[in-house]
Design a protein around this motif. Structure first.
Motif, PDB file in Angstrom:
ATOM      1  N   LEU A  39       0.841  -1.206   0.000  1.00 47.64           N
ATOM      2  CA  LEU A  39       0.000   0.000   0.000  1.00 47.64           C
ATOM      3  C   LEU A  39       0.879   1.260   0.000  1.00 47.64           C
ATOM      4  N   ILE A  40       1.968   1.216   0.736  1.00 55.51           N
ATOM      5  CA  ILE A  40       2.884   2.366   0.772  1.00 55.51           C
ATOM      6  C   ILE A  40       3.436   2.624  -0.635  1.00 55.51           C
ATOM      7  N   ASN A  41       3.777   1.566  -1.342  1.00 58.00           N
ATOM      8  CA  ASN A  41       4.283   1.732  -2.706  1.00 58.00           C
ATOM      9  C   ASN A  41       3.200   2.288  -3.636  1.00 58.00           C
ATOM     10  N   LEU A 139      -9.208   2.694   9.960  1.00 57.63           N
ATOM     11  CA  LEU A 139      -9.118   1.321   9.457  1.00 57.63           C
ATOM     12  C   LEU A 139      -8.910   1.374   7.950  1.00 57.63           C
ATOM     13  N   VAL A 140      -7.984   0.558   7.469  1.00 63.13           N
ATOM     14  CA  VAL A 140      -7.724   0.501   6.035  1.00 63.13           C
ATOM     15  C   VAL A 140      -7.882  -0.949   5.600  1.00 63.13           C
ATOM     16  N   PHE A 141      -8.973  -1.242   4.921  1.00 64.43           N
ATOM     17  CA  PHE A 141      -9.216  -2.611   4.469  1.00 64.43           C
ATOM     18  C   PHE A 141      -8.449  -2.842   3.167  1.00 64.43           C
ATOM     19  N   THR A 142      -7.642  -3.906   3.151  1.00 70.51           N
ATOM     20  CA  THR A 142      -6.739  -4.147   2.013  1.00 70.51           C
ATOM     21  C   THR A 142      -7.222  -5.292   1.118  1.00 70.51           C
ATOM     22  N   LYS A 143      -6.585  -5.381  -0.042  1.00 72.52           N
ATOM     23  CA  LYS A 143      -6.756  -6.492  -1.000  1.00 72.52           C
ATOM     24  C   LYS A 143      -8.205  -6.637  -1.471  1.00 72.52           C
ATOM     25  N   ALA A 144      -8.894  -5.513  -1.630  1.00 71.97           N
ATOM     26  CA  ALA A 144     -10.306  -5.555  -2.031  1.00 71.97           C
ATOM     27  C   ALA A 144     -10.484  -6.133  -3.434  1.00 71.97           C
ATOM     28  N   ASP A 145      -9.408  -6.148  -4.226  1.00 71.08           N
ATOM     29  CA  ASP A 145      -9.525  -6.712  -5.585  1.00 71.08           C
ATOM     30  C   ASP A 145      -9.676  -8.224  -5.563  1.00 71.08           C
ATOM     31  N   LYS A 146      -9.420  -8.829  -4.409  1.00 68.56           N
ATOM     32  CA  LYS A 146      -9.400 -10.297  -4.343  1.00 68.56           C
ATOM     33  C   LYS A 146     -10.777 -10.930  -4.248  1.00 68.56           C
ATOM     34  N   ALA A 162     -18.090  -5.835  15.433  1.00 65.59           N
ATOM     35  CA  ALA A 162     -17.218  -6.377  16.493  1.00 65.59           C
ATOM     36  C   ALA A 162     -16.575  -5.233  17.285  1.00 65.59           C
ATOM     37  N   MET A 163     -16.244  -4.161  16.604  1.00 71.03           N
ATOM     38  CA  MET A 163     -15.614  -3.028  17.304  1.00 71.03           C
ATOM     39  C   MET A 163     -16.580  -2.332  18.252  1.00 71.03           C
ATOM     40  N   LEU A 164     -17.849  -2.359  17.870  1.00 72.73           N
ATOM     41  CA  LEU A 164     -18.849  -1.668  18.705  1.00 72.73           C
ATOM     42  C   LEU A 164     -19.026  -2.315  20.081  1.00 72.73           C
ATOM     43  N   ALA A 165     -18.428  -3.512  20.261  1.00 75.57           N
ATOM     44  CA  ALA A 165     -18.459  -4.140  21.588  1.00 75.57           C
ATOM     45  C   ALA A 165     -17.634  -3.311  22.571  1.00 75.57           C
ATOM     46  N   THR A 166     -16.614  -2.614  22.061  1.00 75.79           N
ATOM     47  CA  THR A 166     -15.762  -1.832  22.975  1.00 75.79           C
ATOM     48  C   THR A 166     -15.738  -0.334  22.662  1.00 75.79           C
ATOM     49  N   PHE A 167     -16.111   0.043  21.455  1.00 79.11           N
ATOM     50  CA  PHE A 167     -16.065   1.458  21.070  1.00 79.11           C
ATOM     51  C   PHE A 167     -17.481   2.022  20.919  1.00 79.11           C
ATOM     52  N   ASP A 168     -17.643   3.281  21.284  1.00 78.77           N
ATOM     53  CA  ASP A 168     -18.933   3.935  21.070  1.00 78.77           C
ATOM     54  C   ASP A 168     -19.128   4.237  19.586  1.00 78.77           C
ATOM     55  N   GLU A 169     -18.014   4.603  18.970  1.00 78.96           N
ATOM     56  CA  GLU A 169     -18.063   4.951  17.554  1.00 78.96           C
ATOM     57  C   GLU A 169     -16.978   4.187  16.825  1.00 78.96           C
ATOM     58  N   VAL A 170     -17.271   3.807  15.594  1.00 79.93           N
ATOM     59  CA  VAL A 170     -16.261   3.113  14.808  1.00 79.93           C
ATOM     60  C   VAL A 170     -15.462   4.167  14.040  1.00 79.93           C
ATOM     61  N   PRO A 171     -14.147   4.042  13.992  1.00 80.19           N
ATOM     62  CA  PRO A 171     -13.356   5.066  13.286  1.00 80.19           C
ATOM     63  C   PRO A 171     -13.618   5.073  11.775  1.00 80.19           C
ATOM     64  N   GLN A 172     -13.153   6.110  11.162  1.00 77.96           N
ATOM     65  CA  GLN A 172     -13.246   6.239   9.704  1.00 77.96           C
ATOM     66  C   GLN A 172     -12.551   5.036   9.052  1.00 77.96           C
ATOM     67  N   PHE A 173     -13.055   4.599   7.896  1.00 69.61           N
ATOM     68  CA  PHE A 173     -12.364   3.497   7.219  1.00 69.61           C
ATOM     69  C   PHE A 173     -12.226   3.741   5.728  1.00 69.61           C
ATOM     70  N   PHE A 174     -11.251   3.052   5.150  1.00 70.85           N
ATOM     71  CA  PHE A 174     -10.972   3.138   3.716  1.00 70.85           C
ATOM     72  C   PHE A 174     -10.949   1.727   3.144  1.00 70.85           C
ATOM     73  N   ILE A 175     -11.419   1.599   1.916  1.00 69.57           N
ATOM     74  CA  ILE A 175     -11.330   0.310   1.222  1.00 69.57           C
ATOM     75  C   ILE A 175     -10.255   0.468   0.144  1.00 69.57           C
ATOM     76  N   THR A 176      -9.271  -0.423   0.158  1.00 69.54           N
ATOM     77  CA  THR A 176      -8.135  -0.229  -0.750  1.00 69.54           C
ATOM     78  C   THR A 176      -7.755  -1.497  -1.508  1.00 69.54           C
ATOM     79  N   SER A 177      -7.038  -1.261  -2.588  1.00 69.81           N
ATOM     80  CA  SER A 177      -6.360  -2.344  -3.304  1.00 69.81           C
ATOM     81  C   SER A 177      -5.069  -1.791  -3.874  1.00 69.81           C
ATOM     82  N   SER A 178      -3.996  -2.472  -3.606  1.00 69.34           N
ATOM     83  CA  SER A 178      -2.716  -2.029  -4.163  1.00 69.34           C
ATOM     84  C   SER A 178      -2.600  -2.428  -5.627  1.00 69.34           C
ATOM     85  N   GLU A 179      -3.446  -3.346  -6.051  1.00 70.40           N
ATOM     86  CA  GLU A 179      -3.444  -3.767  -7.457  1.00 70.40           C
ATOM     87  C   GLU A 179      -4.158  -2.738  -8.327  1.00 70.40           C
TER      88      GLU A 179
END
Ligand SMILES: Nc1nc2c(ncn2[C@@H]2O[C@H](COP(=O)(O)OP(=O)(O)OP(=O)(O)O)[C@@H](O)[C@H]2O)c(=O)[nH]1
Ligand SMILES: [Mg+2]
Length: 207
Positions: A39-41, A139-146, A162-179
């Motif tokens: 992803l950095i590349n 949160l950065v979800f990877t390999k979405a092309d798969k 699953a996060m809402l079990a411990t967090f009041d709010e879920v953080p911002q998220f991104f859907i990514t693919s390095s491909e």
């Protein structure tokens, strides 16, 4: 944001030897093999900048990359590497936790999650630790092309739940693919926005 330059600065195991904390910094972290270095590349548009491998455990050090001469991307070793020894795992934990907890210029932790998988305990636990420390993360979800976008969305929904079990709010998220470069522009825009508000933290340079 346009990435005009991206250069490797240093690899470290010692917190004391990191570059001075005077530029905004973003740490990329997640399970071994989740796609951090790839992803950095993709973000920088430089294929060989961060070393990638099909074998988990490739990145072993804290690696600083300077972008556009004014902010840092940090590539970290993955957690949950099954073949690492107990001593190595404990060492990893201490070293990375110290870095994340103490780094004054760290603006946001980018937590990479494999979008193909159901929520993994180790990822949730790591997010919980960040939350306890009050560290800002996304949160950065990877390999979405798969797989299909339906499957990706299902896994993300499960992770958020699953996060809402411990967090009041879920953080911002991104859907990514390095491909396919999916999510690249969104992440760069997110970073650019934070960079604009960065103020150099007070720190004592080593004598
Ligand atoms: N199809 C696909 N493969 C990917 C993607 N991102 C990474 N990979 C592959 O996944 C493997 C691991 O990628 P890395 O970027 O080395 O993963 P890492 O998280 O840096 O791994 P460690 O440094 O070992 O913790 C490589 O074979 C990559 O080519 C993606 O978005 N799509
Ligand atoms: Mg890596």
């Amino acid at each position: 944001m346009i990435v005009k330059s991206a250069e490797f600065i240093c690899s470290n195991t010692q917190i004391s030897k990191l570059p001075p904390p005077v530029k905004p910094e973003y740490a990329f972290i997640g399970r071994s093999n989740v796609g951090k270095s790839s992803l950095i590349n993709t973000l920088t548009g430089k294929k060989g900048l961060a070393k990638t491998s099909q074998t988990p455990g490739k990145t072993q050090l804290i690696n600083h990359f300077l972008i556009n001469e004014n902010w840092y991307i940090v590539d970290l070793p993955g957690y949950g590497y099954a073949r690492a020894s107990k001593a190595n795992k404990a060492n990893w934990d201490k070293f990375i936790h110290t870095y994340l907890d103490k780094r004054e210029s760290l603006q946001c932790v980018m937590v990479l999650i494999d979008s193909r998988l159901e929520p993994q305990k180790i990822d949730i636990e790591f997010c919980n630790w960040l939350g306890e420390k009050g560290l800002s993360f996304v949160l950065v979800f990877t390999k979405a092309d798969k797989q299909s976008s339906v499957k990706t969305d299902q896994n993300i929904a499960k992770f958020r739940k699953a996060m809402l079990a411990t967090f009041d709010e879920v953080p911002q998220f991104f859907i990514t693919s390095s491909e396919t470069q999916l999510g690249r522009d969104e992440i760069l825009a997110f970073i650019s926005n934070i960079n604009q508000h960065f103020e150099v933290p007070f720190f004592n340079p080593p004598a």
